[in-house]
Enzyme design. Structure first.
Site, PDB file in Angstrom:
ATOM      1  N   GLU A 168       0.918  -1.220   0.126  1.00 14.33           N
ATOM      2  CA  GLU A 168      -0.022  -0.201   0.059  1.00 14.33           C
ATOM      3  C   GLU A 168       0.959   1.316   0.042  1.00 14.33           C
ATOM      4  O   GLU A 168       1.297   1.755  -1.074  1.00 14.33           O
ATOM      5  CB  GLU A 168      -1.025  -0.064   1.279  1.00 14.33           C
ATOM      6  N   GLU A 214      -2.258   0.772  13.551  1.00 14.20           N
ATOM      7  CA  GLU A 214      -3.459   1.117  12.721  1.00 14.20           C
ATOM      8  C   GLU A 214      -4.750   0.763  13.376  1.00 14.20           C
ATOM      9  O   GLU A 214      -5.661   1.616  13.323  1.00 14.20           O
ATOM     10  CB  GLU A 214      -3.171   0.199  11.374  1.00 14.20           C
TER      11      GLU A 214
HETATM   12  C1  BGC Z   1      -5.196   2.930   4.518  1.00 13.68           C
HETATM   13  C2  BGC Z   1      -5.772   3.803   5.515  1.00 13.68           C
HETATM   14  C3  BGC Z   1      -6.701   4.743   4.708  1.00 13.68           C
HETATM   15  C4  BGC Z   1      -7.736   3.720   4.308  1.00 13.68           C
HETATM   16  C5  BGC Z   1      -8.929   4.391   3.584  1.00 13.68           C
HETATM   17  C6  BGC Z   1      -6.382   1.928   4.073  1.00 13.68           C
HETATM   18  O1  BGC Z   1      -6.287   1.000   3.524  1.00 13.68           O
HETATM   19  O2  BGC Z   1      -3.931   2.209   5.335  1.00 13.68           O
HETATM   20  O3  BGC Z   1      -5.130   4.586   6.421  1.00 13.68           O
HETATM   21  O4  BGC Z   1      -6.920   5.958   4.888  1.00 13.68           O
HETATM   22  O5  BGC Z   1      -7.329   2.632   3.610  1.00 13.68           O
HETATM   23  O6  BGC Z   1     -10.111   4.386   4.568  1.00 13.68           O
END
Ligand code: BGC
Length: 932
Positions: free
Chosen positions: A508, A776
């Site tokens: 990501e 997270e």
């Molecule tokens: C990310 C987040 C991002 C989110 C959207 C995720 O995959 O890691 O931090 O804001 O997607 O909701």
């Protein structure tokens, strides 16, 4: 032995009061201090052009100059300045054009333009400044500081070269090398290399890497911009034969970024060299058809997500030397003419990514025969430096993880599909050392395989991030809060790598806008993040999409995710605003304004009746107890609250910029959104739709509650907290607001309580479970369930670190003020609580170090405040009666420098000019929470 997650193996088992793990090596909790004692009573230091200490490619036609005063006495204001800019020519001893301003009567020492000075493109200048102050002193001229200009709207003179191979999605290729020869009759007196790429490049000249920068030239939104970097390479060139070369990798351009995004199938590089002779004449060499390329170099695979493979047997140190030593087969490049590029070339505005710190492992364990796991004791981002002695051709492998599985092996679940593996094939001659170049990893543990017996020092952690000056520090009597501050700082280091990313480890690592907008206030306290955000905001604006489903992108650069999601899409408005508060950079607002206004008008179309019924978005992302996307409040509520907030900020920005034509229309939109929010979502008893903490927090934070319902709304917020035994129940959006809102309603006591909970869910819960960065999820790991079963589970996500701004602005009490942005005037308004007996913060503001340091002794609150020269501070203390306050040991009213002494609510306020002061307040019997 019972397994505990992420705890350094060296920590002994003795129970201690605070978190078991202390800040690791390489982290100095010390406050930033003035680097040098001035010899003069008044001096000027810290000269910056466009906010940068190293201004190598200034691409602004009206560059701005900033400096800092150093003074030995109190109450110092600049009253006048004079600037001088000198062009640096080629000829030794000869000077080029000079520009000398008049003596300008002004206290402005930040973002100053020089009237009549129009810099030439691709030119080096030096500048200096002298100032006068209100004590009749003159500083004398500062030391001169160089800056160099970029294209300034001129043409990029070089063609683009690639090797003609096209990458398919998910394909990775070896790094390509490119090179060309040229002859010089004599060495140039000055030489500058300009380099741009679709991909990542490492430029070399005559057998040496041009710079220590990494990930050059960065990651723009390739559809609209291409970044370039410039370097002084004079010392690398010589008379006779010269070689310049480039190593080119896919990077963020051809590498596949989540979900299925590739900016282009073929990485390319473009560069030119400006060579200046003794007469000042400039010869320009460019990349083009005379260049050769090969894919036979040692980097056999390189990918942001998957890692890097290096075959040392192929490595030839002299591949770019005047007499190259390689046996690679070279072939002609494929040339693409510069004229085919419609993207704007933009000189990098932000400091580059560099290797910043090194960490030695705390322990190594052979978990299975031949499998060695190193523990750095800290979750970091970067890579490991490998030191091996191995047989020729043998394969050494490094894998990286943030956590260990219960069996002591790497936990790879947080990587998702990222392979995050580094492979090294040994040359087989003595001790070899290696680091990857075009990839990075998020990790605490490194698994080494392929060596029988690792050397001492086989692994060293290399911390890599954007080289932003550290400006903030925080420390208190609560070691848990200190560790929280450190964890957020580590998550910032780890995710401020070229642009603000969500996470650094899995497939990501994108510029998620929602995460960045909630964390920006904290980020701006920790590091000088102004130029970093300024550069990234180009991509945020480039991603702005028109239409009813448009808005600023959810990820910038846009990678295929959505647009205008509530709480994400507003980043293009919120971040310019908070950055302006901290830096005073008005140009940032000016360049953001057209897109801000566009975005506001798009939102207005999406909300004809004031309620923004935008498509489903992310909700209060990852609030505990909810599946993804499902966390309340409902989307229209979040979207409307953020719409009201956005129109409010857009109105303030328009006012500052004098854009009066939109002032009233923005005000109408704001009022309509506010009224619609009240009608649709707030009941007569003050209950807000969905009745969750975040419903109340959004309404209170964005001032959406009618005065007559405020106390009822507050009571509901308090109730929703009490229902959770004063634990938070918030996701990304609510969490950023909870402490600021609680202290703003006079309930700092509750804010401290929520913050200091060590039980789930809360910030300290992760610390109790060994976190060295921000996780997270509130339950990324719990003792009951172990790892969260969702495959989206990062252990280095700064989003929930957003509370750290509150440690700076409320616990320590240092706050920039919107009517004097960039710390020209600021507040020192600490709110002690939470059982803390002392707390302090220091910020190296643009004007110098501002400090707030308090301690409680018996019934006394002692506050030491440092106010930098050329600024003033409003000091706000928990004393109803100014007579309860002493300044420098004397009654406040008698102090010659204290002005504006008044009681505001239940606090005493006063204004102080620059200097260091000691204040004393007798704490009332029951201080209770202070209120605004
Ligand atoms: C990310 C987040 C991002 C989110 C959207 C995720 O995959 O890691 O931090 O804001 O997607 O909701």
């Amino acid at each position: 032995m019972a397994w505990e997650p992420a705890r350094p193996a060296t920590a002994d088992s003795k129970q201690v009061e605070g978190p078991a793990h202390l800040p690791p090596d390489g982290v100095s909790p010390a406050a930033p201090s003035e680097p040098e004692e001035p010899k003069l009573a008044l001096a000027v230091r810290d000269l910056r052009c466009e906010g940068l200490i190293e201004a190598e490619q200034v691409d602004t036609v009206e560059p701005r100059f900033s400096w800092r005063l150093v003074a030995t006495v109190r109450d110092v204001r600049q009253t006048a300045y004079q600037l001088r800019v000198d062009e640096v020519t080629g000829a030794p001893g000869a000077t080029g054009a000079s520009f000398l301003s008049k003596r300008i009567e002004s206290d402005q020492s930040q973002w100053v333009t020089l009237k009549g000075f129009s810099p030439k493109p691709r030119t080096t200048y030096t500048w200096k400044v002298r100032i006068w102050n209100n004590h009749g002193q003159e500083s004398g001229w500062s030391a001169a500081r160089p800056f160099s200009t970029g294209l300034l709207g001129g043409k990029w003179p070089a063609d683009w070269i690639g090797d003609g191979r096209l990458l398919k999605l998910h394909e990775t290729l070896p790094a390509r090398h490119f090179r060309s020869h040229f002859k010089l009759d004599r060495p140039p007196v000055r030489a500058r290399l300009f380099v741009s790429a679709q991909g990542l490049v490492e430029p070399w000249i005559n057998g040496r890497a041009v710079s220590e920068d990494r990930f050059t030239p960065g990651w723009p939104d390739y559809r609209h911009h291409l970044f370039y970097a410039a370097y002084d390479v004079t010392s690398l060139l010589r008379k006779g034969e010269n070689v310049w070369g480039m190593i080119l990798a896919d990077g963020w351009y051809s590498g596949t970024m989540l979900p299925h995004h590739q900016s282009g199938p073929q990485p390319r590089v473009s560069a030119f060299l400006d060579l200046v002779d003794t007469q000042g004449r400039v010869t320009t060499l460019t990349t083009g058809a005379d260049w050769l390329t090969t894919d036979q170099g040692p980097i056999r695979m390189t990918s942001i997500y998957h890692g890097e493979t290096f075959e040392a047997l192929r490595d030839r140190a002299g591949w770019s030397a005047p007499s190259p030593d390689d046996d690679w087969s070279w072939r002609p490049v494929e040339v693409r003419k510069a004229k085919h590029y419609s993207q704007a070339l933009l000189g990098r505005l932000a400091p580059p990514v560099r290797r910043i710190e090194r960490l030695k492992p705390k322990s190594v364990t052979e978990v299975k025969p031949g499998v060695f796991i190193y523990d750095l004791g800290q979750n970091i981002v970067g890579w490991a430096r490998l030191r091996v002695q191995a047989e020729q051709g043998s394969q050494v492998q490094l894998r990286f993880s943030e956590m260990l599985s219960p069996d002591g092996q790497l936990f790879l679940g947080s990587l998702r599909t990222a392979k995050a593996t580094a492979r090294y094939q040994a040359r087989g001659r003595g001790v070899e050392e290696w680091e990857p170049r075009f990839t990075y990893f998020g990790f605490r543990y490194v698994e080494l395989t392929g060596v029988e017996k690792p050397l001492d020092g086989a692994i060293e952690g290399v911390v890599v991030h954007s080289d932003l000056p550290r400006i903030g520090s925080f420390e208190s009597s609560d070691p848990w809060l200190n560790r929280l501050h450190q964890n957020a700082l580590w998550s910032q280091k780890g995710n401020f790598l070229e642009l603000p990313t969500d996470c650094p480890q899995r497939d990501e690592r994108l510029g998620w806008t929602g995460d960045a907008q909630i964390f920006a206030p904290t980020a701006l306290y920790n590091m000088d993040s102004g130029p970093f955000f300024r550069q990234w905001l180009f991509s945020v604006r480039d991603g702005l999409r028109d239409g009813l489903d448009g808005g600023f992108p959810d990820t910038a650069p846009h990678t295929g995710w959505g647009f205008g999601s509530a709480g994400w899409g507003e980043a293009g408005i919120v971040i310019p605003w908070v950055t302006f508060l901290h830096t005073g950079d008005r140009q940032l607002l000016a360049e953001s304004f057209p897109s801000i206004q566009h975005a506001v008008e798009l939102m207005a179309k999406q909300a004809p009746d004031g309620i923004r019924r935008s498509k489903p978005a992310w909700g209060d992302w990852l609030a505990p107890g909810y599946e993804r996307y499902k966390a309340p409040p409902r989307n229209e509520l979040i979207a409307t609250a953020y719409y009201a907030h956005a129109t409010d900020l857009a109105g303030r920005i328009a006012k500052i910029l004098g854009r009066l034509e939109v002032l009233s229309s923005n005000a109408v939109l704001h009022q309509r959104a506010r009224a619609a929010f009240q009608k649709e979502f707030i009941a007569a008893d003050g209950r807000i739709a969905d009745d969750v903490q975040t419903s109340y927090l959004l309404a209170l934070a964005f001032d959406l509650v009618p005065a007559e319902l405020r106390s009822k709304v507050v009571a509901h917020l308090i109730r929703t907290l009490a229902q959770k035994d004063n634990h938070l129940a918030t996701g990304f959006l609510g969490t950023a607001l909870i402490n600021p809102v609680l202290s703003s309603i006079g309930r700092a006591d509750l804010a401290y309580e929520v913050l200091q909970k060590k039980t789930f869910p809360g910030w300290l819960f992760s610390i109790k479970n060994g976190a060295t960065t921000i996780w997270e999820r509130w339950d990324s790991w719990t003792p009951e369930q172990g790892f969260n079963p969702d495959n989206m589970n990062s252990f280095n996500h700064y989003a929930y670190g957003s509370v750290v701004g509150w440690l700076y602005d409320t616990v320590a009490g240092l706050q920039p003020l919107p009517d004097a942005p960039g710390w020209k005037r600021f507040r020192v308004a600490p709110i002690p609580g939470g059982g803390l007996t002392h707390a302090s913060a220091s910020i190296r503001t643009p004007y110098g170090v501002a400090t707030s340091r308090w301690r409680i002794e018996g019934k006394d609150l002692h506050l030491s405040a440092t106010i930098p020269p050329n600024t003033r501070a409003e000091v706000v203390l928990p004393a109803r009666d100014p007579a309860e306050v002493a300044l420098d040991g004397a009654p406040l009213a008698q102090h010659a420098l204290a002005s504006g002494i008044q009681t505001v609510g239940d606090r005493t306020q006063l204004t102080l000019p620059s200097g260091a002061y000691d204040l004393l307040v007798r704490v009332p019997e029951n201080p209770g929470p202070a209120s605004d």
